[in-house]
Write an enzyme that holds these catalytic residues in place. Structure first.
Site, PDB file in Angstrom:
ATOM      1  N   ASP A  10      -1.713   0.364  13.659  1.00 30.53           N
ATOM      2  CA  ASP A  10      -2.108  -0.275  12.405  1.00 30.53           C
ATOM      3  C   ASP A  10      -1.720   0.642  11.251  1.00 30.53           C
ATOM      4  OD1 ASP A  10      -3.179  -1.675  10.356  1.00 30.53           O
ATOM      5  OD2 ASP A  10      -5.264  -1.530  10.992  1.00 30.53           O
ATOM      6  N   PHE A  11      -0.531   0.393  10.709  1.00 27.51           N
ATOM      7  CA  PHE A  11      -0.053   1.187   9.576  1.00 27.51           C
ATOM      8  C   PHE A  11       0.209   0.253   8.410  1.00 27.51           C
ATOM      9  CE2 PHE A  11       3.500   2.815   7.021  1.00 27.51           C
ATOM     10  CZ  PHE A  11       2.855   3.914   6.481  1.00 27.51           C
ATOM     11  N   GLU A  12      -0.541   0.416   7.318  1.00 25.13           N
ATOM     12  CA  GLU A  12      -0.457  -0.540   6.212  1.00 25.13           C
ATOM     13  C   GLU A  12      -0.272   0.121   4.844  1.00 25.13           C
ATOM     14  OE1 GLU A  12      -3.388  -3.865   6.617  1.00 25.13           O
ATOM     15  OE2 GLU A  12      -4.140  -2.676   8.302  1.00 25.13           O
ATOM     16  N   ARG A  13       0.334   1.314   4.812  1.00 28.10           N
ATOM     17  CA  ARG A  13       0.522   1.993   3.518  1.00 28.10           C
ATOM     18  C   ARG A  13       1.732   1.441   2.773  1.00 28.10           C
ATOM     19  NH1 ARG A  13      -4.017   5.170   2.477  1.00 28.10           N
ATOM     20  NH2 ARG A  13      -4.705   6.056   4.450  1.00 28.10           N
TER      21      ARG A  13
END
Length: 331
Positions: free
Chosen positions: A107-110
């Site tokens: 979960d990478f949302e940057r």
């Protein structure tokens, strides 16, 4: 190509371990045909989500509108070795079992690897990338600068996301890996209040086979908002599942499509979805070719006794019965 017929599975990805302190163990989850990690662990044998793992380059917002650079701030300035080392450390610490054979969710949302798609709170990465090129080439015009910034950003964004995925797959070979939220669709957004995905985004998804070819599972997010009409909520789910299934069908290995689904409204997190909304969103996932559902929950949904009790009650009366009906009907 026809998608392989798979068993339709529903997973529990809710940190209900936080309720154990109140002697609420949520053992009923499995009575409803919902797959749950043994001991109700949050990162466990069936599913494990890793929030912002490693050291992805990013600009982290500070209080006063300023931000600090993490690992170079943007992918084209980042150090991949530092990131991958930290990524494995995180993985080994959170879920050391190398024989993990469940679903591994990154979960990478940057930021997003498509330059254009970095709007809202991701926009600083776009602006920062443009500034870097402008400082290097002060005589270039705006268009040249943006084109170059986009090229550099996308090249290294891909590099970071791809290498991370490859390493996850290499060290946890039996797991099914994917990035949370992809493929994006951007339907039912203020500028696109229709079930269909944004056409540009669909073309961009087609260019992201480098990502989807490496994933064993696609994990679109179908969280619905209360501000939408009941029909729009169904449309949101329909468009996102359809797009993920379309992408999967275009790949040789047809990765599974498991939709991330939340039991509260995204803009009204104290309100559980109505029984009708649960039924209809679940049905929509099935009708459009999805292979399963991941029920997600936030730690702030279960950080008190009363919240734990409310969720348990909702599970027993609304969510559970619908889940078992859906899995039995489909399978």
């Amino acid at each position: 190509s026809e998608r392989p017929k798979r068993v339709f599975n529903i997973y529990w990805n809710v940190p209900t371990f936080m309720c154990h302190q109140y002697d609420l163990y949520f053992d009923e989850v499995t009575n409803f045909n919902i797959k749950r990690n043994s001991k109700d662990d949050f990162q466990g044998d069936k599913i494990a989500i890793f929030y912002d793992p490693g050291e992805f380059p990013a600009l982290l917002s500070l209080k006063d509108g300023k931000y600090k650079k993490r690992n170079g701030g943007v992918p084209q300035e980042g150090n991949i070795t530092i990131h991958l080392q930290k990524f494995i450390e995180n993985l080994d610490k959170i879920y050391p079992n190398r024989n993990f054979s469940g679903i591994g969710v990154i979960d990478f949302e940057r930021w997003r690897p498509i330059f254009r798609q970095n709007w809202g709170n991701m926009k600083i990465h776009k602006n920062f990338s443009i500034d870097l090129v402008r400082n290097e080439h002060p005589t270039w015009n705006k268009k040249m600068i943006e084109l170059e910034a986009s090229k550099r950003f996308e090249k290294y964004a891909r590099f970071f996301m791809e290498e991370t995925l490859k390493l996850a797959k290499k060290t946890r070979k039996q797991a099914d890996w994917g990035y949370y939220g992809y493929p994006y669709c951007f339907n039912m957004s203020p500028n696109n209040l229709v079930p269909e995905c944004d056409v540009t985004a669909m073309h961009e998804n087609d260019k992201m086979s480098w990502l989807f070819n490496n994933q064993n599972v696609l994990l679109p997010s179908v969280y619905v908002r209360q501000e939408l009409t009941p029909d729009q909520r169904i449309g949101l789910v329909q468009g996102r599942v359809k797009e993920a299934v379309r992408i999967s069908n275009n790949l040789k290995h047809s990765p599974k499509v498991l939709s991330y689904w939340w039991y509260v409204y995204q803009d009204e997190t104290n309100t559980f979805l109505t029984e009708t909304d649960v039924k209809k969103t679940f049905q929509e996932i099935v009708i459009n070719g999805g292979d399963g559902i991941i029920i997600w929950g936030s730690s702030s949904d279960v950080n008190s006794l009363s919240k734990c009790k409310r969720l348990q009650d909702y599970l027993l009366t609304v969510l559970g019965p619908i889940a078992i009906n859906v899995t039995e009907a489909v399978n």
